[in-house]
Design a protein around this motif. Structure first.
Motif, PDB file in Angstrom:
ATOM      1  N   TRP A   1       0.843  -1.202   0.000  1.00  0.00           N
ATOM      2  CA  TRP A   1       0.000   0.000   0.000  1.00  0.00           C
ATOM      3  C   TRP A   1       0.879   1.253   0.000  1.00  0.00           C
TER       4      TRP A   1
ATOM      5  N   ASN B   1       2.298   4.868   0.839  1.00  0.00           N
ATOM      6  CA  ASN B   1       2.174   5.700   2.034  1.00  0.00           C
ATOM      7  C   ASN B   1       1.653   7.092   1.667  1.00  0.00           C
ATOM      8  N   ASP B   2       1.439   7.902   2.671  1.00  0.00           N
ATOM      9  CA  ASP B   2       0.854   9.226   2.443  1.00  0.00           C
ATOM     10  C   ASP B   2       1.704  10.065   1.494  1.00  0.00           C
TER      11      ASP B   2
ATOM     12  N   ALA C   1       3.455   2.431  12.151  1.00  0.00           N
ATOM     13  CA  ALA C   1       3.468   2.686  10.710  1.00  0.00           C
ATOM     14  C   ALA C   1       2.870   4.048  10.374  1.00  0.00           C
ATOM     15  N   CYS C   2       1.770   4.405  11.018  1.00  0.00           N
ATOM     16  CA  CYS C   2       1.132   5.700  10.720  1.00  0.00           C
ATOM     17  C   CYS C   2       2.004   6.865  11.173  1.00  0.00           C
TER      18      CYS C   2
ATOM     19  N   ARG D   1       5.080   6.905  10.873  1.00  0.00           N
ATOM     20  CA  ARG D   1       6.108   7.002   9.840  1.00  0.00           C
ATOM     21  C   ARG D   1       5.523   7.369   8.477  1.00  0.00           C
ATOM     22  N   GLY D   2       4.252   7.723   8.448  1.00  0.00           N
ATOM     23  CA  GLY D   2       3.657   8.213   7.209  1.00  0.00           C
ATOM     24  C   GLY D   2       2.821   7.227   6.435  1.00  0.00           C
ATOM     25  N   ALA D   3       2.538   6.050   6.991  1.00  0.00           N
ATOM     26  CA  ALA D   3       1.705   5.080   6.291  1.00  0.00           C
ATOM     27  C   ALA D   3       0.264   5.578   6.224  1.00  0.00           C
ATOM     28  N   ALA D   4      -0.420   5.261   5.139  1.00  0.00           N
ATOM     29  CA  ALA D   4      -1.845   5.566   5.030  1.00  0.00           C
ATOM     30  C   ALA D   4      -2.617   4.671   6.007  1.00  0.00           C
TER      31      ALA D   4
END
Length: 534
Positions: A50, A52-53, A355-356, A358-361
């Motif tokens: 997936w 990331n942002d 994870a979020c 660190r910029g994960a969606a």
């Protein structure tokens, strides 16, 4: 967007469908343990693939240096998508008009609708619904409430089931056509595989006959799009609606709150309250009406039923379900089912937080949390995993369509699908059906598909066997007694008046009870519906 991610979603759907396909086409039972491991591995791959942002923001801000738009490719892919969706629609409608409800879920929802329309509480303390065994209403108001619409119009409740089943595959078909128009043929083909796998999955499992959860499946796409677009206020309200529709959606809440805290911290308290608002609004009246009944039906009944019936009855298939619960129950470790779920959720939530940050969606981690909850549930029946797969597909659709999707287009698409399903049901039925049975039937239950809901006569050609006494038949239509009549000795014909309120558009169940009960003494050769105006 990632073609690999889309292909992995399709693979997860196909793996989920594998045991049903093997049982249906080959009579083989696949090992659930290996399937569970493969399913979890594919879900982990989807999370890893997936974007990331930062990647999503880069794609949104950069003009694509892609091949020029291809109208021919878009039309070809669109046609394939429409063919697949039409096939699914026609197959599901055929199930609707010829098959009764296959389990207790829709029966309970139907009977609860009768009570609420009579001004009575659908959550009962001292009574149960005859489904045909005793059952309570364990669902939230936004799961059973929308079924009041077809109930009032005397449409088969499964018009909502089919509409919900079609919605995400239809959105995936639109995404495939759009990707083809953009010149991304690999991505378009991946999306077509998603469409085919979703339609085939529902078809293989025969979910249309029993399905109740599709009522909220369109909300999964709306929620995913709102989260992808960072519309936190609307997303919070939509998540609240999902919580009212299905208690398992509580698994999404921790990751959603993590995303809100990390990306909209100033509004975190307000958004938390907005998420709770639909729960208070829709459950509040029933809490005031009878709090004990609401608790007993919605909260306490399911664990009690599963532990006292499902876990001790092999025929319920707990041993062959995906996830850890079947293995634990079969090997005598029932006490570890709830701790396993708590541990799985804790691991996923901790990973989502990391994870979020660190910029994960957040969308894929919400789906991961829902998967962890579903795979460790008290009874991980097959259809709860649909929610995970559809949320993943919805998230990928939402991020691929981006601004091409909107709340208005979502609503228009939902209304258009509902009209298409209703029109297909009308085309598959007749106002006054008549059919000759190829062999004189001695069975008691008959499907009578009918379009109209006006008063009519049910005309039956039947007769006793040689040497049998005069035949009297009692008829019941959709549970409503039509009376008893003696078959004419001249032509073996009998008529029953069926009032308008006994009919449904779509499937109708006619039950005949003769005085002669042996197979040789009772045979039905023809059934016809004759309009009262004729």
């Amino acid at each position: 967007m990632s073609t690999g991610r889309t292909a992995a979603i399709a693979a997860a759907v196909l793996l989920f469908s594998a045991p049903f396909a093997a049982l249906r086409f080959f009579g083989a039972t696949l090992p659930s343990g290996y399937l569970s491991i493969g399913f979890v591995a594919l879900l982990a791959a989807i999370v890893a693939l997936w974007p990331n942002d930062a990647a999503l923001a880069t794609v949104a801000a950069t003009a694509p240096a892609a091949p020029p738009p291809s109208l021919a490719a878009a039309l070809l892919v669109g046609v394939v998508g429409v063919v697949v969706l039409t096939y699914g629609l026609r197959q599901w409608v055929q199930t609707l008009v010829t098959q009764p409800f296959g389990a207790d879920m829709l029966i309970v929802i139907r009977e609860a609708g009768v009570r609420i329309l009579q001004g009575l509480n659908p959550y009962m303390s001292y009574r149960t619904y005859d489904a045909p065994w005793g059952a309570v209403l364990p669902y939230g108001p936004l799961l059973w409430g929308p079924y009041l619409i077809p109930r009032i119009w005397h449409l088969d409740l499964r018009v909502i089931t089919i509409t919900g089943e079609l919605f995400v595959p239809a959105a995936a078909a639109v995404t495939a056509a759009l990707e083809a128009w953009r010149g991304r043929l690999g991505a378009a083909l991946s999306w077509l595989v998603v469409v085919i796998s979703l339609v085939a999955s529902v078809q293989i499992t025969g979910f249309t006959q029993i399905g109740h959860t599709p009522v909220y499946w369109p909300l999964l796409l709306l929620f995913a799009w709102l989260v992808a677009r960072r519309r936190w206020t609307a997303a919070a309200l939509t998540l609240g609606l999902l919580l009212v529709a299905r208690s398992t959606m509580v698994a999404l809440l921790p990751v959603f709150l993590i995303a809100v805290w990390l990306r909209a911290r100033a509004d975190a308290f307000r958004l938390t309250l907005l998420t709770a608002l639909p729960v208070v609004v829709f459950y509040g009246p029933f809490l005031v009406w009878d709090a004990a009944a609401l608790w007993s039906n919605v909260v306490a009944s399911y664990p009690r039923l599963v532990k006292s019936v499902v876990w001790v009855a092999p025929e319920h298939g707990i041993a062959t379900t995906l996830g850890s619960t079947g293995w634990l129950v079969v090997h005598g470790f029932e006490r570890w089912v709830e701790p396993t779920q708590i541990a799985a959720m804790a691991v996923v939530i901790a990973a989502a937080w990391r994870a979020c940050r660190r910029g994960a969606a957040p969308l894929q981690w919400m789906a991961a949390a829902l998967a962890a909850f579903s795979l460790t549930a008290l009874w991980p029946v097959f259809y709860i995993h649909f929610d995970v797969l559809l949320l993943l597909a919805s998230g990928a659709v939402a991020e691929t369509l981006g601004p091409q999707l909107s709340v208005r287009r979502w609503a228009i698409g939902l209304a258009a699908l509902a009209l298409a399903v209703t029109a297909t049901i009308y085309s598959a039925t007749h106002p006054d059906p008549e059919f000759e049975l190829p062999v004189a039937s001695t069975k008691r239950l008959f499907a009578v598909p009918r379009r109209a809901t006006s008063a009519a006569f049910i005309e039956i050609d039947a007769g006793p066997g040689a040497g049998s006494p005069p035949l009297a038949i009692r008829a019941t239509l959709n549970g409503q007694d039509l009376g008893t009549a003696v078959v004419s000795p001249v032509n073996g014909r009998v008529r029953f008046p069926a009032p308008a309120n006994a009919w449904w558009t779509g499937f109708n169940q006619l039950e005949l009870t003769p005085t002669v009960v042996d197979g040789a003494g009772f045979a039905v050769r023809r059934i016809a519906v004759v309009s009262s105006r004729r």
